[in-house]
Design an enzyme around this catalytic site. Structure first.
Site, mmCIF file in Angstrom:
data_model
loop_
_atom_site.group_PDB
_atom_site.id
_atom_site.type_symbol
_atom_site.label_atom_id
_atom_site.label_comp_id
_atom_site.label_asym_id
_atom_site.label_seq_id
_atom_site.Cartn_x
_atom_site.Cartn_y
_atom_site.Cartn_z
ATOM 1 N N GLY C 69 0.748 -1.178 0.151
ATOM 2 C CA GLY C 69 -0.201 -0.076 -0.094
ATOM 3 C C GLY C 69 0.881 1.097 -0.029
ATOM 4 O O GLY C 69 0.709 2.284 -0.689
ATOM 5 N N ASN C 149 -7.459 3.648 9.543
ATOM 6 C CA ASN C 149 -7.048 2.535 9.971
ATOM 7 C C ASN C 149 -6.765 2.543 11.715
ATOM 8 O O ASN C 149 -6.974 1.513 12.211
ATOM 9 C CB ASN C 149 -5.447 2.213 9.660
ATOM 10 N N CYS C 323 2.985 1.004 12.327
ATOM 11 C CA CYS C 323 4.130 1.308 12.062
ATOM 12 C C CYS C 323 4.663 2.751 12.885
ATOM 13 O O CYS C 323 5.756 3.231 12.875
ATOM 14 C CB CYS C 323 4.368 1.759 10.572
HETATM 15 C C1 LIG Z 1 -4.800 3.208 5.581
HETATM 16 C C2 LIG Z 1 -3.450 2.283 5.229
HETATM 17 N N1 LIG Z 1 -2.668 3.144 4.214
HETATM 18 C C3 LIG Z 1 -1.685 2.525 3.744
HETATM 19 C C4 LIG Z 1 -1.037 1.400 4.597
HETATM 20 C C5 LIG Z 1 0.300 0.762 4.136
HETATM 21 O O1 LIG Z 1 0.231 -0.278 3.780
HETATM 22 P P1 LIG Z 1 1.687 -1.125 3.797
HETATM 23 O O2 LIG Z 1 2.240 -1.357 5.043
HETATM 24 O O3 LIG Z 1 1.082 -2.443 3.148
HETATM 25 O O4 LIG Z 1 2.470 -0.619 2.744
HETATM 26 C C6 LIG Z 1 -1.626 1.134 5.672
HETATM 27 C C7 LIG Z 1 -1.025 -0.088 6.560
HETATM 28 O O5 LIG Z 1 -1.477 -0.606 7.497
HETATM 29 C C8 LIG Z 1 -3.027 1.624 6.188
HETATM 30 O O6 LIG Z 1 -3.603 1.221 7.101
#
Ligand SMILES: Cc1ncc(COP(=O)(O)O)c(C=O)c1O
Ligand SMILES: Cc1ncc(COP(=O)(O)O)c(C=O)c1O
Ligand code: FES
Ligand code: FES
Lengths: 384, 137, 384
Positions: C69, C149, C323
């Site tokens: 993502g 999220n 993260c």
């Molecule tokens: C809303 C949202 N966008 C982007 C991401 C990024 O995804 P990734 O860690 O797979 O790169 C996340 C990861 O949890 C997310 O929750």
């Protein structure tokens, strides 16, 4: 099936496969999560990092995992360019780089950087003296691939690295075609950045890495969370990285025996093909060459046609011919080597892997001559 | 990548070869671009009595040449001149987008061969006329 | 084990797992190879593309696969910024975006772009009127996430999209938290670009995608070969993408039943937690909220401590976003919502998944109150 296209893709080793599986359904945690499942994933990630570092003589914290060799190459070029542009905007690459370096360099030019492209000799080899000539006070980065994926020529990286270091210029090498295939050591090669990819050594697709020497500043290509020490954001592809780690550990142990096996097969092809097919030219350096690469130009015929006839015969190979390269351009590598476009059309690239046998070579040697013969008979360029 | 029809013509190309005493020869392309195609025609009463081709090119180029030769055979030259690249691609049940240019080659080479025939004919007629007039003089 | 951290990571579905396996060891071809093994891989890739497109009401050629993502978000923001900077250098994002948008925007600022950050209300909701106010003649892109999220609030994307379209401004939404969980349709949402990630719907790590509306110009983030129509170079991670396709097809069928299941569990937690733990505040919107998200702030205690005690009890949850946790900063999302830093410290995020049961909820409801009690007794902030 006879598969001789290992540079394009390879199956993963059974050990790699087994190691990856639990990370899909059992240890599926996110390494950033601070509960037990996350912890497990993080430990696996760090173990893989140590294994990959060990393969190239680096420290674990010098390894940044990426999703593919292309990403690592883009990260190296753009990341160094962004981070060091205050020191200068000149970059040097060779004229036989993979597209992921070549097109990055073009993008950098659009962004106001200046790019010098080093010539190569008829074997596709860069002359370190040309690197020396190309260096300027505003040069911030030199990038020369370790070995060429099409013609197999291995570049004098250690020497180029030494020159760069003397001049305080960062040096990157795209070692996708070499790491895990021949011994690669970042200290011996005098490199500051190095790209490697798991599939070269029977690790999975989706895992690659950039080696970044401790202390070298770089800007992330993927901004976001603090994964990979903030240098490459995004949830880590844990199963693939675990697989890469295991593949690296095995490659380290088996490099020498693999080389012996591959070289024997390679040399038989190199010797026999021109004997059985007149007007066949070996491309790339006769000795400074990848142990698994056989690259030839077969005059008066076109690569794709040969490739498809061979495919019918169950033999999977590759070609650098224009008709194969969706852009309908003849391989820039062969043109840089001074090979005529017409000759380059007849390019065939065989890349051998651990699963190949003498019998595979026999099948190629039996199947290819009649295919060439048939196509030559159709060819207006061919006159017996 | 290729339709079954393309593969069939690629593997079993029709009318490959050279007509030594051709009435018209057309060559297009350039080996540097990976494609040279040569068509040879024999014409009887303005119909294509015989057609052969040679090609240095990809599977699509070979299949296209084969298909064009089939389509042209027996046709009146005015009809043969109307064979378009699109007709060829359609007859082959489609070509990948990046290979559409190969279909140009086939039709172009055929048209060139017919034009060569027409030019030779005209020259010959002009030559005949010339002879006649010179005779008449 | 009770796992309630599905936003951080999820196991793959058995069907996904089964579908992926052959692509490691049997159909390992490179989709760019023109022999039979490459052909197989390409067909698998295109099938997955159609499946993913179908999940969001897009055309297959509008799907560009990426590795995560974060990559898709970086691609969207940087790629649109680079491609459209001649039209203007102003970009609008919300103040509750994921780090992969937030930090991209910071990088764009360093590159000379101007970024407006939209405020949110106490539920974390963007007001479309604020978008309207923020738009300028030089605005080239608006990016507002579909759902947050951390706090689960679903944004009025369709309305924001409509406003952007009226003003001829491109609109991107980060739908990592929603696609595959709730129905998402790119036409109804009026978006030009949309980020989605496989793991949200029990696909593997290493597979994500950017939806790019037909006709929208973008610059690649990864330059190189002509994979993904030249917009995202690099050998495709075929096994992961195949898994993503299968997961998308299943998600499409099961969305409604999954939502019913999740919502029941979610609502029980939302109802019971404050009853059993005084001074517990629900974060995010009470109704416009992800069916699997329970986000609370528990006053006078700190998230990590609760999380680790819960971990001891075999319950995996999260506090803030995965993260972020390691950066030791209070969630920017909660701060933007006007939650005090002290309250935000007590944040707990439960994200439910298809495997959760009533019993899991019971275990949380039984385990958490004594943990909180114990920590509160240690806390100087707490006065009964
Ligand atoms: C809303 C949202 N966008 C982007 C991401 C990024 O995804 P990734 O860690 O797979 O790169 C996340 C990861 O949890 C997310 O929750
Ligand atoms: C020398 C070299 N560099 C870089 C790459 C790019 O790797 P990937 O396609 O995994 O991104 C390749 C791929 O074959 C390669 O051969
Ligand atoms: S002859 Fe080159 S693409 Fe067909
Ligand atoms: S109190 Fe220790 S990290 Fe916050």
């Amino acid at each position: 099936m006879v598969y001789l296209d290992y540079i394009a893709a390879a199956p993963v080793l059974p050990e790699v496969y087994e190691a990856m599986l639990p990370y899909f359904t059992e240890h599926w945690g996110n390494p950033s999560s601070i509960h037990e499942l996350g912890e497990k994933a993080r430990e696996a990630l760090e173990k893989a990092r140590a294994q990959v570092a060990d393969l190239i003589g680096a420290a674990p914290e010098e390894i940044i995992f990426t999703s593919c060799g292309t990403e690592a190459n883009n990260f190296a070029l753009k990341g160094i360019a962004w981070a060091h542009q205050n020191r200068g905007k000149h970059i040097v690459i060779s004229s036989v780089e993979h597209f992921s370096i070549m097109h990055c360099a073009k993008t950098l030019e659009r962004w106001g950087f200046e790019v010098t492209r080093l010539p190569v000799d008829s074997y596709g080899m860069v002359n370190p003296a040309d690197v020396e000539k190309a260096l300027r006070p505003d040069t911030i980065l030199v990038s020369v691939m370790h070995a060429n994926n099409e013609v197999g020529t291995i570049q004098p990286i250690a020497e180029i690295g030494r020159l760069c270091r003397e001049r305080n210029v960062l040096f990157h090498t795209d070692a996708v075609a070499t790491v895990g295939l021949i011994p690669v050591n970042v200290e011996e090669l005098n490199v500051d950045l190095l790209t490697l990819s798991a599939n070269t050594f029977y690790g999975p697709k989706g895992a690659a890495a950039l080696y970044l020497r401790k202390g070298v500043r770089i800007q992330p290509l993927l901004d976001g969370g603090i994964q990979e020490r903030g240098l490459r954001a995004g949830t880590e592809n844990v199963p693939a990285i675990v697989g890469m780690g295991v593949a690296a550990a095995i490659a380290k142990k088996e490099t020498n025996s693999r080389i012996r096996h591959l070289q024997a097969l390679r040399d038989r092809l190199i010797e026999e093909l021109p004997k059985r097919i007149p007007d066949t030219i070996l491309l790339g350096h006769p000795h400074q060459r990848l142990p698994n690469n056989v690259s030839v130009a077969i005059e008066y015929v076109e690569g794709e046609s040969m490739l498809l006839f061979m495919d019918m015969a169950g033999i999977r190979i590759s070609s650098g011919s224009a008709c194969v390269s969706r852009s309908l351009k003849v391989s820039h590598v062969m043109l840089a080597m001074g090979i005529s476009a017409a000759t380059a059309q007849g390019s065939l690239v065989f890349t051998l892997g651990i699963h190949n046998t003498e019998k595979d070579v026999d099948r190629v040697l039996a199947a290819l001559p009649p295919v060439v013969q048939r196509l030559r008979e159709m060819s207006p360029l061919y006159h017996k | 990548m290729y339709s079954a029809k393309v593969m069939e013509h690629f593997l079993h190309p029709r009318n490959v070869g050279v007509i030594e005493d051709a009435d018209g020869v057309g060559e297009v392309g350039n080996p540097a671009c990976g494609d040279v195609m040569t068509f040879y025609v024999k014409v009887k009463e303005d119909r294509i009595a015989e057609v052969k081709f040679q090609t240095f090119g990809c599977a699509a180029a070979i299949a296209v040449a084969s298909m064009v030769s089939e389509m042209a055979k027996g046709k009146h030259i005015s009809e043969a001149l109307k064979i378009t690249n699109r007709d060829v691609a359609e007859a082959l049940e489609g070509l990948p987008k990046q290979k559409l240019h190969c279909s140009n080659l086939g039709a172009d080479a055929l048209h060139k061969a017919i034009e060569d025939y027409l030019a030779r004919k005209k020259e010959k007629e002009a030559g005949d006329d010339g002879n006649q007039s010179s005779c008449a003089r």
